[in-house]
Design an enzyme around this catalytic site. Structure first.
Site, PDB file in Angstrom:
ATOM      1  N   HIS A 146     -18.129   6.523 -71.705  1.00 17.17           N
ATOM      2  CA  HIS A 146     -18.720   7.738 -72.274  1.00 17.17           C
ATOM      3  C   HIS A 146     -17.672   8.611 -72.980  1.00 17.17           C
ATOM      4  O   HIS A 146     -17.826   8.889 -74.181  1.00 17.17           O
ATOM      5  CB  HIS A 146     -19.481   8.507 -71.190  1.00 17.17           C
ATOM      6  CG  HIS A 146     -19.839   9.902 -71.582  1.00 17.17           C
ATOM      7  ND1 HIS A 146     -20.696  10.199 -72.617  1.00 17.17           N
ATOM      8  CD2 HIS A 146     -19.426  11.102 -71.090  1.00 17.17           C
ATOM      9  CE1 HIS A 146     -20.811  11.519 -72.731  1.00 17.17           C
ATOM     10  NE2 HIS A 146     -20.041  12.077 -71.827  1.00 17.17           N
TER      11      HIS A 146
ATOM     12  N   ASP B 207     -46.345  10.285 -97.981  1.00 15.26           N
ATOM     13  CA  ASP B 207     -46.456   9.735 -99.319  1.00 15.26           C
ATOM     14  C   ASP B 207     -45.523  10.433-100.300  1.00 15.26           C
ATOM     15  O   ASP B 207     -45.849  10.633-101.454  1.00 15.26           O
ATOM     16  CB  ASP B 207     -47.913   9.793 -99.800  1.00 15.26           C
ATOM     17  CG  ASP B 207     -48.278   8.514-100.550  1.00 15.26           C
ATOM     18  OD1 ASP B 207     -47.513   7.528-100.414  1.00 15.26           O
ATOM     19  OD2 ASP B 207     -49.295   8.511-101.264  1.00 15.26           O
TER      20      ASP B 207
ATOM     21  N   HIS C 281     -12.840  15.169 -71.342  1.00 18.92           N
ATOM     22  CA  HIS C 281     -13.766  16.287 -71.208  1.00 18.92           C
ATOM     23  C   HIS C 281     -14.518  16.354 -69.887  1.00 18.92           C
ATOM     24  O   HIS C 281     -14.921  17.430 -69.464  1.00 18.92           O
ATOM     25  CB  HIS C 281     -14.754  16.340 -72.393  1.00 18.92           C
ATOM     26  CG  HIS C 281     -15.915  15.404 -72.269  1.00 18.92           C
ATOM     27  ND1 HIS C 281     -15.888  14.124 -72.756  1.00 18.92           N
ATOM     28  CD2 HIS C 281     -17.134  15.557 -71.708  1.00 18.92           C
ATOM     29  CE1 HIS C 281     -17.043  13.534 -72.512  1.00 18.92           C
ATOM     30  NE2 HIS C 281     -17.825  14.388 -71.881  1.00 18.92           N
TER      31      HIS C 281
ATOM     32  N   GLU D 196     -14.174  18.558 -64.130  1.00 18.06           N
ATOM     33  CA  GLU D 196     -15.286  18.795 -63.217  1.00 18.06           C
ATOM     34  C   GLU D 196     -15.431  17.683 -62.191  1.00 18.06           C
ATOM     35  O   GLU D 196     -15.500  17.929 -61.003  1.00 18.06           O
ATOM     36  CB  GLU D 196     -16.598  18.862 -64.020  1.00 18.06           C
ATOM     37  CG  GLU D 196     -17.040  20.233 -64.418  1.00 18.06           C
ATOM     38  CD  GLU D 196     -17.115  21.236 -63.280  1.00 18.06           C
ATOM     39  OE1 GLU D 196     -18.220  21.473 -62.808  1.00 18.06           O
ATOM     40  OE2 GLU D 196     -16.082  21.803 -62.875  1.00 18.06           O
ATOM     41  N   ASP D 197     -15.453  16.463 -62.694  1.00 15.26           N
ATOM     42  CA  ASP D 197     -15.905  15.350 -61.862  1.00 15.26           C
ATOM     43  C   ASP D 197     -14.822  14.716 -61.002  1.00 15.26           C
ATOM     44  O   ASP D 197     -15.117  14.059 -60.018  1.00 15.26           O
ATOM     45  CB  ASP D 197     -16.526  14.249 -62.738  1.00 15.26           C
ATOM     46  CG  ASP D 197     -17.648  14.792 -63.611  1.00 15.26           C
ATOM     47  OD1 ASP D 197     -18.067  15.940 -63.347  1.00 15.26           O
ATOM     48  OD2 ASP D 197     -18.083  14.086 -64.527  1.00 15.26           O
TER      49      ASP D 197
ATOM     50  N   ASP E  30     -20.508  14.902 -77.448  1.00 16.20           N
ATOM     51  CA  ASP E  30     -20.862  14.592 -76.066  1.00 16.20           C
ATOM     52  C   ASP E  30     -22.385  14.499 -75.931  1.00 16.20           C
ATOM     53  O   ASP E  30     -22.936  13.541 -75.397  1.00 16.20           O
ATOM     54  CB  ASP E  30     -20.286  15.708 -75.176  1.00 16.20           C
ATOM     55  CG  ASP E  30     -20.637  15.542 -73.710  1.00 16.20           C
ATOM     56  OD1 ASP E  30     -20.680  14.393 -73.245  1.00 16.20           O
ATOM     57  OD2 ASP E  30     -20.841  16.573 -73.039  1.00 16.20           O
TER      58      ASP E  30
HETATM   59 MN    MN Z   1     -19.861  14.192 -71.156  1.00 21.01          MN
END
Ligand code: MN
Length: 737
Positions: free
Chosen positions: A58, A269, A82, A86-87, A149
């Site tokens: 990702h 159209d 990025h 956080e993770d 992202d």
């Molecule tokens: Mn992300």
């Protein structure tokens, strides 16, 4: 092959795909990007995406999108990192040490944006949220990475459980797609819209997609014919052009059908071509050639070159009637305009890379971008550049949250009190304290973007006149003023009622004639007599001293007697007795809670324990004097009917100021000793004044104003002073006595 190896192979393969796109960066920059990749890969080790691929795929995809826009190495590194803060338990300090603070700041900015959760359906809230998102980012690269992202997350949304589609897709549609549009990233804008549509209305999306494909194939030959004819015209004129068919997105077809109530045929159209030409003049030449080839539809020509759209978009637009009467839309633009039209703000990096020799601003005709580029060249500071963009794009506002995640937009410099009044005037009027992001703050605190503001109210709280010195919004200012005024009025009215009540008692009427319908005609007559509009006004007038309660009361007694009511002889006797035969009406009790309606006279500064008198000045409310105050005595002599009986409450609610004069021998530290003595007696000094004593050169008079509870407290203070070394004398002192 074990699963772990397969995963790392997949990651390595996708990183190889990224590096292939980095040929516009220097070797050193590519190396930096590689280091960021290694770090992120390690940080995300073991995490998987919903499709089972290693998580690192990702960040790599996000960085790849940024590379499409030719963003610099710092942005690519931030894109790779990025989600690491956080993770993965990585700290900002760690990022600063490894990759420098610009990259760390970008990552930090992205992490902060992630914490904003948008969860309301209101349109104006979405608008505020978008603006706040943009305002919070201190660097345009943060927004670009964020959009990259979001694009990747939307492309892979089908892997996510279906229950989450709706929330993520609506957020994308309402927040991120419009931001992409505002920044001119039209390609991203269209993609985000279509992906949102696909996940919000999967069924309709599929139907529409099939219908469009069918319609296109039906008209394929016709479109081919148009294309050939157009190409022939340009070849004949010697203009090298690039012609591309232009397809409407499914979302825009759907939207048009919905909003304009058009049938599918009416929307689809219409065929579109984009003609890219070398120069601006060629755009107009091309227009002329096309208008000769096919008949233009009146009113459809738009010159977005002379007048660019707000997001920098430039092109000539026209609609022509082609073979078999079908409508064909044409857009004419230069290659440079095309870059801006597709990538907006990102065109800045893009164009610089593709045309290193040229001053980018010369070729990017758009005024908006051009001015941005000028700024960029002058300042070479991404933050300042972005500040300019924001000034151009957004009003001078801060966006903050209520505890329930409502967004409020307030002018820059707005304070907690402005916020409280923006919620509701009842909240503002009762504001007692406030918390920002969970921490208690002073009410004058200025708000910052993204603050969560919580106002703490108390029913007894009232606006403080001091707030007027720092509130920023007109609304708060006028509400505070209004409240202060009403407060004074209400107080005057209630004082007026007390005065009238007691004046009536002195006349022998125990019960105030109110609340019963039988008294209505009485009040009407009374108001006719005084000339007041209504009872409130009359009572306020009495409270302010504009009318004398005795006179109103006497009139009222007459009216009551006319209607058959008699004064109560018992009350009459009791009042006369307790008032020692004085002509005074009963007593008004004072406890210091009166604000505007009662003034404690400056000449004698009465304090609880002093015998006091009340003087009802004309229009000034009630002034309280010490009984033997010289000023009061003079007033009593010429204006005695305006005097009313007052008394202290048993427990006044505040302290009162009074004057003290202390004669001290001159010397070092005397003032400090005196101050200490006062502090010992719990007396707050509110004012201090020093005068040379006329009679003794070696002594001085110190004059203080102190806040005291009552006369007993004052005695204690004076005793303390007299016991103090170097104090020769200490007395209560007020100017008139
Ligand atoms: Mn992300």
């Amino acid at each position: 092959m074990p699963a772990g190896a397969a995963a790392s192979n997949a990651a390595a393969a996708s990183f190889a795909g990224l590096t292939a796109k980095l040929d516009y960066l220097s070797v050193q920059d590519v190396e930096q990007v590689r280091l960021a990749y290694r770090f992120a890969d390690e940080a995300h080790l073991g995490q998987l995406r919903n499709n089972g691929e290693p998580y690192i795929t990702h960040p790599i995809a996000v960085a790849a999108q940024c590379a499409e826009w030719k963003l610099d190495a710092q942005a690519l590194m931030a894109a790779l990192l990025h989600d690491a803060l956080e993770d993965c338990g990585v700290t900002k300090i760690e990022l600063i040490e490894r990759f420098g603070s610009p990259v760390a700041e970008l990552v930090d900015g992205l992490t902060k944006l992630d914490k904003l959760q948008f969860n309301t359906r209101e349109e104006n809230q979405a608008e505020s949220f978008r603006k706040m998102l943009l305002a919070m980012a201190r660097d345009v690269r943060v927004i670009l990475i964020k959009l990259a992202d979001r694009s990747h997350n939307m492309r892979t949304l089908s892997d996510v459980p279906r229950s989450k589609w709706n929330r993520i897709a609506s957020e994308t549609l309402e927040i991120y797609a419009p931001i992409a549009y505002r920044l001119g990233l039209n390609q991203t804008y269209r993609e985000l819209q279509d992906l949102s549509f696909q996940h919000l209305k999967p069924w309709r999306y599929v139907i529409l997609k099939k219908a469009v494909a069918k319609a296109r194939s039906r008209r394929r030959d016709l479109i081919q014919k148009v294309r050939k004819e157009v190409e022939a015209v340009f070849t004949g004129a010697g203009i090298p052009v690039r012609i591309a068919g232009r397809e409407k997105t499914l979302f825009s077809i759907y939207q048009k059908m919905q909003n304009k109530h058009l049938s599918f045929a009416q929307v689809t159209d219409i065929y579109g071509f984009r003609v890219l030409v070398p120069t601006v003049i060629d755009c107009y030449t091309a227009l002329g050639l096309l208008h000769q080839l096919y008949k233009p539809v009146p009113g459809k020509f738009k010159d977005h070159i002379a007048i660019a759209k707000v997001n920098g978009y430039q092109s000539l637009h026209t609609t022509l009637v082609g073979p078999s009467g079908i409508n064909i839309e044409f857009q004419m633009r230069t290659e440079a305009m095309h870059v801006v039209a597709e990538s907006g703000v990102a065109a800045h990096w893009l164009y610089k890379v593709n045309n290193p020799d040229e001053a980018a601003s010369d070729r990017l005709g758009t005024k908006w971008l051009q001015s941005l580029l000028d700024i960029q060249d002058e300042t070479r500071d991404a933050a300042e550049f972005w500040d300019h963009v924001k000034v151009d794009l957004f009003p001078d506002a801060v966006y903050v949250f209520t505890p329930k995640s409502q967004i409020l937009a307030l002018p820059r410099g707005a304070t907690v009190v402005d916020f409280a009044y923006a919620i509701h005037s009842n909240v503002g009027d009762r504001t007692m304290a406030a918390r920002i992001n969970g921490e208690q703050v002073p009410l004058r605190t200025e708000l910052k973007n993204g603050d969560v503001v919580e106002v703490i109210t108390a029913p007894v709280s009232t606006p403080n006149p001091a707030w007027l010195s720092f509130v920023r919004t007109g609304r708060a200012r006028s509400k505070i003023r209004h409240h202060l005024k009403t407060m004074a009025q209400t107080e005057s009215e209630s004082l007026g009622e007390r005065l009238l009540h007691q004046a009536l008692r002195a006349e022998g009427i125990e019960s105030f004639p109110d609340g019963e319908p039988q008294y209505e005609p009485l009040w009407e007559k009374l108001l006719r007599f005084t000339g007041n509009k209504n009872r409130h006004e009359l009572l306020t007038d009495i409270g302010l001293g504009k009318r004398i309660a005795n006179i109103v009361a006497k009139r009222m007694v007459n009216l009551l007697m006319e209607s058959g009511e008699r004064p109560d002889a018992v009350v009459l006797t009791r009042e006369r007795f307790s008032a020692h035969e004085s002509p005074s009406v009963g007593l008004i009790t004072l406890d210091g809670s009166e604000n505007a309606s009662v003034q404690y006279a400056q000449c004698c500064r009465p304090i609880p324990g002093d015998p006091i008198v009340g003087y009802l000045g004309r229009g000034e409310g009630l002034a309280v004097h010490v009984k033997d105050c010289q000023v009061a005595k003079r007033l009593q002599f010429k204006d005695s009917e305006r005097f009313i009986g007052v008394e202290w409450a048993d427990e006044p609610v505040r302290t009162f100021e009074t004057g003290i004069v202390a004669t001290v021998t001159n010397g070092k530290g005397v003032l400090a000793k005196v101050a200490a003595a006062l502090a010992n007696a719990e007396a707050d000094i509110t004012h201090i004044d020093m005068a040379q004593d006329a009679t003794q050169d070696e002594a001085s008079d110190l004059r203080f104003l102190v806040a005291v509870r009552d006369t007993t407290h004052l005695e204690t203070i004076l005793r303390n002073l007299r016991r103090t070394q170097s104090v020769l004398r200490a007395e209560r002192s007020n100017s008139s006595s």
